[in-house]
Enzyme design. Structure first.
Site: not given
Length: 308
Positions: A109, A266
């Protein structure tokens, strides 16, 4: 065999992405009602180790990948970039080569998309994009899985994205020609999606429409999708909130979509900013199914990466 990285959706064939979604559906169905910590039948990734590197904070990505690799029979190592020599100047390439000797797969990430591309180039094990400033492919696979779960045929669907044309929007653009849905984007010019992404999608025969308002995008849509107006790393919060306010998903905007149109986000969400509480907490909101399916979609992605 070439290493299978999962960096951006446009890099994979439509048949590969279809196979990943089919596998995700099958695995979720197979373990319905099981305890979360029970390994899948056959533990397909028994003995495998996933390393997870985080440059950004995370709730769903971290938890879903950690639980996912365990359900597949493997294990994980979680590291913050600041805890590694990477945070003290070691090159991305050297870090990738070293981790390739220790683990079977790496999920990152990252702040900068080029960092994950450089890492994958040097890595001899699969690398998965858990989010960058340019794309979020794992999220879109979970989103599309969720829509199919609720009976939507993606090839005939019209999806509306309203708000900032950010990294999640970019991955929906990448997905459009692969799955055949129409993507209508409503965003102010200042926050329009990346033009290179739009050109590539159109070259691949993707049906992409871009509007400068939310209403035209939402018109007759089967799904309306939103994301936070201010993302991690954005330094212009006040300006963003002012300019993007007309793109908030309200009950009035949802009424322009098809009857019973679904809502996706999301998460994390900011109720009263990009979406009203009546929408995100309403009967047509799929946000928590969507969040759960991060787990199942990513398990299928990991199996694909390791050809298991």
């Amino acid at each position: 065999m070439a290493v299978r990285h999962f960096i951006d959706l446009w890099q994979l064939e439509a048949s590969e992405l279809r196979g990943i979604l089919d596998e995700a559906h099958a695995m979720k169905k197979a373990r319905a009602g099981w305890p979360k910590g029970r390994a899948d039948e056959g533990a397909p990734l028994d003995g495998h180790i996933l390393a997870m590197i985080f440059e950004k904070s995370s709730t769903r990505t971290r938890t879903s990948f950690d639980v996912g690799i365990r359900q597949l029979g493997g294990t994980s190592i979680v590291v913050n970039s600041n805890d590694m020599q990477l945070g003290r100047g070691e090159s991305i390439g050297d870090t990738a080569r070293v981790l390739s000797r220790y683990v079977d797969m790496v999920m990152i990430r990252a702040n900068d998309h080029t960092d994950i591309e450089d890492f994958a180039e040097a890595s001899s094990v699969p690398v998965i994009n858990g989010l960058t400033d340019r794309s979020h492919p794992c999220q879109i696979m979970a989103d599309l899985m969720t829509l199919e779960e609720h009976g939507l045929d993606l090839k005939d669907a019209r999806l509306a994205w309203v708000g900032d044309g950010n990294n999640v929007c970019s991955s929906f653009i990448h997905a459009a020609p692969k799955f055949g849905f129409t993507l209508a984007i409503g965003t102010p010019d200042r926050y329009a999606p990346d033009e290179d992404d739009l050109e590539l999608a159109r070259e691949l025969q993707g049906r992409i429409e871009v509007f400068d308002n939310a209403e035209d995008a939402a018109e007759s849509a089967d799904v309306v999708i939103a994301d936070t107006f201010v993302s991690m790393g954005d330094s212009d919060a006040d300006e963003r909130l002012d300019e993007l306010e007309p793109y908030a998903v309200t009950e009035e905007l949802m009424e322009l979509a098809q009857p019973g149109a679904k809502f996706l986000h999301c998460l994390p969400a900011h109720r009263g900013e990009e979406v009203d509480s009546e929408v995100i907490d309403g009967p047509n909101s799929l946000v928590f199914d969507e969040a759960e399916n991060r787990l199942h979609a990513q398990k299928a992605i990991m199996r694909w990466c390791l050809d298991k």
